[in-house]
Design a protein around this motif. Structure first.
Motif, PDB file in Angstrom:
ATOM      1  N   ILE A  56      -6.617  -2.354   8.733  1.00 27.72           N
ATOM      2  CA  ILE A  56      -5.826  -1.566   7.958  1.00 27.72           C
ATOM      3  C   ILE A  56      -4.405  -2.458   7.972  1.00 27.72           C
ATOM      4  O   ILE A  56      -3.590  -1.798   7.176  1.00 27.72           O
ATOM      5  CB  ILE A  56      -5.376  -0.519   8.611  1.00 27.72           C
ATOM      6  CG1 ILE A  56      -4.764  -0.197  10.076  1.00 27.72           C
ATOM      7  CG2 ILE A  56      -6.726   0.486   8.686  1.00 27.72           C
ATOM      8  CD1 ILE A  56      -4.263   1.247  10.709  1.00 27.72           C
ATOM      9  N   TYR A  59      -2.117  -2.866   4.659  1.00 30.42           N
ATOM     10  CA  TYR A  59      -1.625  -1.481   4.106  1.00 30.42           C
ATOM     11  C   TYR A  59      -0.285  -1.278   4.891  1.00 30.42           C
ATOM     12  O   TYR A  59       0.569  -0.697   4.180  1.00 30.42           O
ATOM     13  CB  TYR A  59      -2.677  -0.308   4.053  1.00 30.42           C
ATOM     14  CG  TYR A  59      -3.755  -0.769   3.117  1.00 30.42           C
ATOM     15  CD1 TYR A  59      -3.860  -0.711   1.838  1.00 30.42           C
ATOM     16  CD2 TYR A  59      -5.095  -0.898   3.684  1.00 30.42           C
ATOM     17  CE1 TYR A  59      -4.898  -1.085   1.055  1.00 30.42           C
ATOM     18  CE2 TYR A  59      -6.141  -1.366   2.989  1.00 30.42           C
ATOM     19  CZ  TYR A  59      -5.939  -1.324   1.655  1.00 30.42           C
ATOM     20  OH  TYR A  59      -7.126  -1.700   0.984  1.00 30.42           O
ATOM     21  N   ALA A  83      -1.212   6.005   2.101  1.00 30.34           N
ATOM     22  CA  ALA A  83      -2.627   5.475   1.994  1.00 30.34           C
ATOM     23  C   ALA A  83      -3.736   6.040   3.048  1.00 30.34           C
ATOM     24  O   ALA A  83      -3.111   6.378   4.216  1.00 30.34           O
ATOM     25  CB  ALA A  83      -2.566   3.858   2.338  1.00 30.34           C
ATOM     26  N   VAL A  85      -7.081   5.051   4.666  1.00 31.79           N
ATOM     27  CA  VAL A  85      -8.025   4.061   4.932  1.00 31.79           C
ATOM     28  C   VAL A  85      -8.855   4.211   5.964  1.00 31.79           C
ATOM     29  O   VAL A  85      -8.580   5.196   6.842  1.00 31.79           O
ATOM     30  CB  VAL A  85      -7.008   2.671   5.263  1.00 31.79           C
ATOM     31  CG1 VAL A  85      -6.224   2.393   3.800  1.00 31.79           C
ATOM     32  CG2 VAL A  85      -6.061   2.781   6.294  1.00 31.79           C
TER      33      VAL A  85
END
Length: 109
Positions: A56, A59, A83, A85
């Motif tokens: 991750i 991001y 986001a 994820v």
């Protein structure tokens, strides 16, 4: 640069795949728990899973550096600064919500 709030939304378990490929008594992620909150930027938060961070961090890094448009040309997440994820564990993936904050990052963090 700002801190990014990382919330553990779900810990999941793919029982059918785990039955075929996993070790005996495998269950949901033993490291992260639903509802936990971490804050990150360029560095992995203390106590956060190393493997999940690898999945991750790009991001988190983008959001911490001010990405304010929608990821992937607006065909994924409908809200800017967010986001959703997951980690890369195919048997027991953990789902995260990443969101921008107004908390400034410092080199001391």
């Amino acid at each position: 640069m700002k801190k990014v709030k990382i919330t553990v939304l779900k810990t999941t378990f793919q029982e059918d795949l785990a039955k075929e490929y996993g070790i005996d008594d495998l269950g949901v992620c033993p490291i992260l728990n639903e509802g936990e909150v971490y804050y990150g930027d360029w560095a992995k938060p203390e106590g956060f899973c190393d493997e999940a961070w690898k999945a991750i961090y790009q991001y988190v890094f983008a959001l911490s550096h001010g990405v304010d448009n929608l990821f992937y040309y607006g065909d994924w997440i409908k809200k800017p600064g967010i986001a959703i994820v997951s980690c890369n564990d195919g048997l027991r993936p953990v789902i995260f919500k990443l969101e921008t904050t107004d908390i400034e990052s410092t080199s001391d963090d």
